[in-house]
Write a protein that holds these residues in place. Structure first.
Motif, PDB file in Angstrom:
ATOM      1  N   MET A 215       0.811  -1.207   0.000  1.00  0.00           N
ATOM      2  CA  MET A 215       0.000   0.000   0.000  1.00  0.00           C
ATOM      3  C   MET A 215       0.853   1.270   0.000  1.00  0.00           C
ATOM      4  SD  MET A 215      -2.984  -1.209  -0.254  1.00  0.00           S
ATOM      5  CE  MET A 215      -4.018   0.234  -0.003  1.00  0.00           C
ATOM      6  N   THR A 216       2.160   1.130  -0.002  1.00  0.00           N
ATOM      7  CA  THR A 216       3.040   2.297  -0.088  1.00  0.00           C
ATOM      8  C   THR A 216       3.257   2.656  -1.552  1.00  0.00           C
ATOM      9  OG1 THR A 216       4.218   1.822   1.973  1.00  0.00           O
ATOM     10  CG2 THR A 216       5.376   3.148   0.346  1.00  0.00           C
ATOM     11  N   TYR A 217       2.946   3.885  -1.890  1.00  0.00           N
ATOM     12  CA  TYR A 217       3.217   4.351  -3.252  1.00  0.00           C
ATOM     13  C   TYR A 217       3.565   5.828  -3.193  1.00  0.00           C
ATOM     14  CZ  TYR A 217      -1.388   6.643  -3.591  1.00  0.00           C
ATOM     15  OH  TYR A 217      -2.468   7.467  -3.396  1.00  0.00           O
ATOM     16  N   TYR A 218       4.247   6.294  -4.219  1.00  0.00           N
ATOM     17  CA  TYR A 218       4.761   7.661  -4.241  1.00  0.00           C
ATOM     18  C   TYR A 218       4.343   8.369  -5.521  1.00  0.00           C
ATOM     19  CZ  TYR A 218       7.763   5.822  -0.563  1.00  0.00           C
ATOM     20  OH  TYR A 218       8.217   5.231   0.593  1.00  0.00           O
ATOM     21  N   TYR A 219       4.047   9.645  -5.386  1.00  0.00           N
ATOM     22  CA  TYR A 219       3.846  10.497  -6.555  1.00  0.00           C
ATOM     23  C   TYR A 219       5.207  10.861  -7.121  1.00  0.00           C
ATOM     24  CZ  TYR A 219       2.975  14.694  -9.314  1.00  0.00           C
ATOM     25  OH  TYR A 219       2.957  15.622 -10.318  1.00  0.00           O
ATOM     26  N   ASN A 220       5.325  10.835  -8.442  1.00  0.00           N
ATOM     27  CA  ASN A 220       6.569  11.202  -9.116  1.00  0.00           C
ATOM     28  C   ASN A 220       6.378  12.544  -9.822  1.00  0.00           C
ATOM     29  OD1 ASN A 220       9.051  11.259 -10.410  1.00  0.00           O
ATOM     30  ND2 ASN A 220       8.358   9.974 -12.113  1.00  0.00           N
ATOM     31  N   PRO A 221       7.017  13.613  -9.335  1.00  0.00           N
ATOM     32  CA  PRO A 221       6.827  14.931  -9.945  1.00  0.00           C
ATOM     33  C   PRO A 221       7.576  15.108 -11.258  1.00  0.00           C
ATOM     34  CG  PRO A 221       8.392  15.087  -8.159  1.00  0.00           C
ATOM     35  CD  PRO A 221       7.901  13.672  -8.158  1.00  0.00           C
ATOM     36  N   ALA A 222       8.257  14.060 -11.729  1.00  0.00           N
ATOM     37  CA  ALA A 222       9.006  14.137 -12.982  1.00  0.00           C
ATOM     38  C   ALA A 222       8.484  13.073 -13.945  1.00  0.00           C
ATOM     39  CB  ALA A 222      10.501  13.948 -12.737  1.00  0.00           C
ATOM     40  N   PRO A 223       7.289  13.288 -14.533  1.00  0.00           N
ATOM     41  CA  PRO A 223       6.697  12.316 -15.454  1.00  0.00           C
ATOM     42  C   PRO A 223       7.618  12.060 -16.657  1.00  0.00           C
ATOM     43  CG  PRO A 223       5.140  14.039 -14.865  1.00  0.00           C
ATOM     44  CD  PRO A 223       6.487  14.493 -14.391  1.00  0.00           C
ATOM     45  N   PRO A 224       7.327  11.039 -17.506  1.00  0.00           N
ATOM     46  CA  PRO A 224       5.994  10.482 -17.715  1.00  0.00           C
ATOM     47  C   PRO A 224       5.516   9.452 -16.693  1.00  0.00           C
ATOM     48  CG  PRO A 224       7.523   9.517 -19.272  1.00  0.00           C
ATOM     49  CD  PRO A 224       8.275  10.613 -18.577  1.00  0.00           C
ATOM     50  N   ALA A 225       6.384   8.766 -15.963  1.00  0.00           N
ATOM     51  CA  ALA A 225       5.886   7.880 -14.911  1.00  0.00           C
ATOM     52  C   ALA A 225       5.350   8.745 -13.775  1.00  0.00           C
ATOM     53  CB  ALA A 225       6.997   6.971 -14.412  1.00  0.00           C
ATOM     54  N   GLU A 226       4.069   8.600 -13.462  1.00  0.00           N
ATOM     55  CA  GLU A 226       3.430   9.490 -12.492  1.00  0.00           C
ATOM     56  C   GLU A 226       3.496   8.972 -11.061  1.00  0.00           C
ATOM     57  OE1 GLU A 226      -0.180  11.721 -14.581  1.00  0.00           O
ATOM     58  OE2 GLU A 226      -0.333   9.547 -14.759  1.00  0.00           O
ATOM     59  N   PHE A 227       3.537   7.645 -10.915  1.00  0.00           N
ATOM     60  CA  PHE A 227       3.544   7.053  -9.579  1.00  0.00           C
ATOM     61  C   PHE A 227       4.549   5.902  -9.520  1.00  0.00           C
ATOM     62  CE2 PHE A 227      -0.651   8.927 -10.147  1.00  0.00           C
ATOM     63  CZ  PHE A 227      -0.785   9.674  -8.973  1.00  0.00           C
ATOM     64  N   HIS A 228       5.043   5.663  -8.300  1.00  0.00           N
ATOM     65  CA  HIS A 228       5.907   4.514  -8.034  1.00  0.00           C
ATOM     66  C   HIS A 228       5.203   3.627  -7.021  1.00  0.00           C
ATOM     67  CE1 HIS A 228       9.403   6.103 -10.162  1.00  0.00           C
ATOM     68  NE2 HIS A 228       9.175   7.274  -9.580  1.00  0.00           N
ATOM     69  N   ALA A 229       5.087   2.342  -7.336  1.00  0.00           N
ATOM     70  CA  ALA A 229       4.457   1.387  -6.436  1.00  0.00           C
ATOM     71  C   ALA A 229       5.350   0.155  -6.314  1.00  0.00           C
ATOM     72  CB  ALA A 229       3.076   0.994  -6.963  1.00  0.00           C
ATOM     73  N   ARG A 230       4.983  -0.743  -5.425  1.00  0.00           N
ATOM     74  CA  ARG A 230       5.823  -1.916  -5.193  1.00  0.00           C
ATOM     75  C   ARG A 230       6.019  -2.709  -6.473  1.00  0.00           C
ATOM     76  NH1 ARG A 230       5.086  -7.164  -1.116  1.00  0.00           N
ATOM     77  NH2 ARG A 230       7.274  -7.814  -1.304  1.00  0.00           N
ATOM     78  N   GLY A 231       7.281  -2.992  -6.816  1.00  0.00           N
ATOM     79  CA  GLY A 231       7.547  -3.743  -8.037  1.00  0.00           C
ATOM     80  C   GLY A 231       8.824  -4.559  -7.991  1.00  0.00           C
ATOM     81  N   VAL A 232       9.428  -4.704  -6.815  1.00  0.00           N
ATOM     82  CA  VAL A 232      10.681  -5.446  -6.681  1.00  0.00           C
ATOM     83  C   VAL A 232      10.461  -6.632  -5.753  1.00  0.00           C
ATOM     84  CG1 VAL A 232      13.088  -5.348  -5.930  1.00  0.00           C
ATOM     85  CG2 VAL A 232      12.068  -3.385  -7.115  1.00  0.00           C
ATOM     86  N   ARG A 233      10.781  -7.825  -6.251  1.00  0.00           N
ATOM     87  CA  ARG A 233      10.598  -9.080  -5.511  1.00  0.00           C
ATOM     88  C   ARG A 233       9.191  -9.162  -4.915  1.00  0.00           C
ATOM     89  NH1 ARG A 233      14.044 -12.639  -4.681  1.00  0.00           N
ATOM     90  NH2 ARG A 233      13.202 -13.246  -2.639  1.00  0.00           N
ATOM     91  N   VAL A 234       8.231  -9.002  -5.801  1.00  0.00           N
ATOM     92  CA  VAL A 234       6.826  -9.048  -5.402  1.00  0.00           C
ATOM     93  C   VAL A 234       6.351 -10.502  -5.383  1.00  0.00           C
ATOM     94  CG1 VAL A 234       4.497  -8.265  -5.939  1.00  0.00           C
ATOM     95  CG2 VAL A 234       6.466  -6.806  -6.480  1.00  0.00           C
TER      96      VAL A 234
END
Length: 292
Positions: A215-234
Motif C-alpha cells: 500500500m506504499t506508493y509515491y507520486y513522481n513529480p518528474a513524469p511520464p511515470a506518475e507514480f511509483h508502487a511496489r515492483g521489486v521481488r513481489v
C-alpha cells in the motif's frame, strides 16, 4: 429537472446531447436548459481514510489486458469473464470467450496483485499476448478497444509497444477511454526506451519502488511515470496454484489498479482527473497527506 442518482446512467456512458441552435457545438444553452447536477465528492480533506477506508473494491469492474489469467488459482478467486483476441474467418480480429487459463503466467501475476488489494472487485481477463512477451499491436488495439467499449472502470495494462506506428491510434483510444471514465493504468517500460501507452497523459503511468509494503506508493513529480508502487521481488500468483517472486514495473501497475478500485468503490462518481488527484493527495510523499 430530476437530480442524478448513482443508480442512473452516468453522463460519460450516455449519447451526446443534441446541439442547440445558435450555440457552438459542445456548448450548453443554460438559458433554456439547466446544467445537469453531478454527484461529486468534496476533495478538500483527502486522506487515505477518506479515500478508501472500509472499501474492498466491490462494484468496480477491472479488465486485465495481458496473457490470460488462471481463473482457478486460489489467489484469483474466480473471474467475471475470460476472453482472448482471435482471428475471424475473414482475417479480422475478434474478441471471444475462452477458458480461464494463462499459458505464460504474467496476467495471473497481475490479477493476483489486484485481487490482494481489492478482493471485492470484479476481474475480467483479456488475452492479447501469447508467451508474456510477444503479441501484435493489432491484437492490443482490438482488445483495448473492446475493453473501453465494454465500459470497464479500470483497465490494467502491464505491457506496452515500442512500435511508433501504433502511437496515434493508441493515443486516440486512450483519450476515448478517459472521456468515457474508463481509466487505463499502464506500466512504464522496464528499459529506458520510448514506448506506449504509458507515456500518454490520459493514462495513469506506474513504475516501481523497492519497498515491501503493497500500500506504499509515491507520486513522481518528474513524469511520464506518475507514480511509483511496489515492483521489486513481489510475491505473485503463478499458474498451477503456485506463487513466485518477480520484479518489474508490470507488477507495480496492478498495485495502483487495486488502490484505484478501492477508491472508486467508495467514491463511484470520481472522474479520471479527480481520481488522479486523489491518488496524488494520498501518496506517501505528498505534504497534504494525513496518516489516519
Amino acid at each position: 429537472m430530476t437530480s442524478m442518482t448513482p443508480a442512473s446512467t452516468p453522463p460519460w456512458r450516455r449519447e451526446r446531447r443534441a446541439h442547440f441552435p445558435g450555440v457552438p457545438a459542445w456548448g450548453l444553452a443554460t438559458t433554456r436548459q439547466s446544467p445537469e447536477p453531478f454527484q461529486v465528492s468534496p476533495l478538500a480533506e483527502v486522506t487515505r481514510q477518506w479515500a478508501w477506508d472500509g472499501s474492498d473494491g466491490t462494484g468496480v469492474r477491472v479488465c486485465v489486458v495481458d496473457t490470460g489469467v488462471d481463473g482457478c488459482h486460489p489467489k484469483i478467486g474466480g473471474l467475471e469473464r475470460s476472453l482472448e483476441v482471435v482471428s475471424g474467418d475473414g482475417g479480422e480480429l475478434l474478441v471471444a470467450d475462452c477458458h480461464p487459463v494463462d499459458p505464460a503466467g504474467h496476467g495471473t501475476a497481475c490479477a493476483g496483485v489486484i485481487r490482494s488489494i481489492a478482493p471485492g472487485a470484479s476481474l475480467t481477463s483479456l488475452r492479447v499476448l501469447t508467451d508474456g512477451k510477444t503479441g501484435t499491436g493489432d491484437a492490443l488495439m482490438a482488445g483495448l478497444r473492446w475493453a473501453v467499449d465494454e465500459g470497464f472502470d479500470l483497465v490494467n495494462l502491464s505491457l506496452s509497444t515500442t512500435r511508433s506506428g501504433f502511437r496515434e491510434s493508441l493515443h486516440e483510444l486512450a483519450d476515448r477511454a478517459y472521456f468515457r471514465r474508463c481509466l487505463l493504468i499502464a506500466a512504464a517500460h522496464n528499459m529506458p526506451v520510448v514506448s506506449f501507452p504509458w507515456t500518454f497523459s490520459s493514462v495513469v503511468s506506474v513504475a516501481s519502488h523497492d519497498e515491501a509494503d503493497p500500500m506504499t506508493y509515491y507520486y513522481n513529480p518528474a513524469p511520464p511515470a506518475e507514480f511509483h508502487a511496489r515492483g521489486v521481488r513481489v510475491p505473485v500468483a503463478w499458474p498451477g496454484g503456485r506463487e513466485i517472486r518477480s520484479t518489474g514495473n508490470s507488477f507495480a501497475a496492478p498495485h495502483i489498479t487495486g488502490i484505484c478500485a478501492l477508491i472508486l468503490s467508495k467514491h463511484p462518481w470520481l472522474t479520471p482527473f479527480q481520481l488522479k488527484t486523489v491518488l496524488y493527495l494520498a501518496a506517501d510523499n505528498t505534504m497534504t497527506r494525513t496518516t489516519p
